[in-house]
Write an enzyme that holds these catalytic residues in place. Structure first.
Site, PDB file in Angstrom:
ATOM      1  CB  SER A  25      34.123  37.818  45.645  1.00  0.00           C
ATOM      2  OG  SER A  25      35.374  37.741  46.269  1.00  0.00           O
TER       3      SER A  25
ATOM      4  CG  HIS B  42      37.611  34.326  43.934  1.00  0.00           C
ATOM      5  ND1 HIS B  42      36.942  34.736  42.796  1.00  0.00           N
ATOM      6  CD2 HIS B  42      37.451  35.337  44.849  1.00  0.00           C
ATOM      7  CE1 HIS B  42      36.420  35.932  42.995  1.00  0.00           C
ATOM      8  NE2 HIS B  42      36.700  36.314  44.231  1.00  0.00           N
TER       9      HIS B  42
END
Length: 242
Positions: free
Chosen positions: A139, A174
């Protein structure tokens, strides 16, 4: 830039719900890439950097639970919150040069970049990568290595054209796992707010060597990754890990 970098859209030890296994295949692959033997004398030296989460204790605990038994696991805390006995001293950041793997956690990409620059980490990590240390992250810990990224550091998903530039273009983590990630990233790239780049879903990672994309890998059978340009998405071939 010289060196090996693994950028994860999600998954790994911090998202066990993605892979549903005791040991994350992405983490196992990362250890394999280091060339060290996780079962014997040559266990890899792995340092976790949780700056993006403000060095959250729970994140440190998850890392140590996943890595302490099969590596020489340490935590670098720039907020002086590392678990006792595991921290690299703030005044000795050059110990990073001796690590096999530097693993960067998720959180706020913008905050990570600001704090790292204050402490002089970018130049040190570039030197570590050139010396053989594998850089990895999930991330925000993946976003940071690129020239730019899609981030929720400011609340709503927004373009951040301010990465380290170790890798070319932009990145979006994501990709299918969080609402609006896909739609906004395609729009950012299409409008020129972000340069062309790559997107990875949860459980999927992109492996880079010397600034060139080697392959996309997944710990899920349905994991996807894309190259994204002004004209839209191009699916990447994804190798599913055992």
């Amino acid at each position: 830039m010289r060196g090996t970098i693994l950028t994860m859209g999600g998954g790994g030890f911090s998202m066990p719900e993605v892979h549903g296994r005791e040991v994350s295949p992405l983490d196992a692959e990362l250890n394999r890439l280091s060339g060290a033997d996780p079962t014997g004398k040559g266990r890899p030296k792995v340092c976790f950097i949780g700056t993006a989460s403000g060095d959250a204790d729970s994140y440190h605990d998850k890392f140590l639970a996943a890595y302490a038994g099969r590596s020489e696991a340490k935590v670098l805390s720039l907020f002086n919150k590392a678990p006792e006995g595991h921290e690299l001293p703030i005044n000795d950041l050059e110990q990073l040069l001796d690590q096999d793997i530097v693993y960067v956690g998720g959180g706020s990409t913008a905050n990570l970049l600001a704090v790292w620059r204050l402490h002089g980490l970018p130049a040190l990590l570039e030197k570590a990568a050139a010396g053989g240390t594998i850089l990895a992250g999930i991330s925000a810990g993946a976003n940071c290595w690129y020239e730019a990224s899609s981030t929720d550091s400011f609340g709503p998903t927004a373009p951040l054209p301010d990465g380290l530039g170790f890798l070319p273009g932009s990145f979006c983590p994501h990709y299918l796992g969080e609402e609006d990630r896909r739609e906004t990233y395609v729009r950012f790239v299409g409008s020129g707010a972000l340069p062309s780049g790559y997107a990875a879903d949860d459980g999927v990672a992109l492996l880079w060597r010397d600034g060139e994309l080697v392959e996309a890998i997944s710990e899920r059978p349905d994991g996807v990754a894309y190259a994204v340009g002004p004209d839209g998405e191009t699916p990447l071939e994804v190798r599913v890990l055992d």
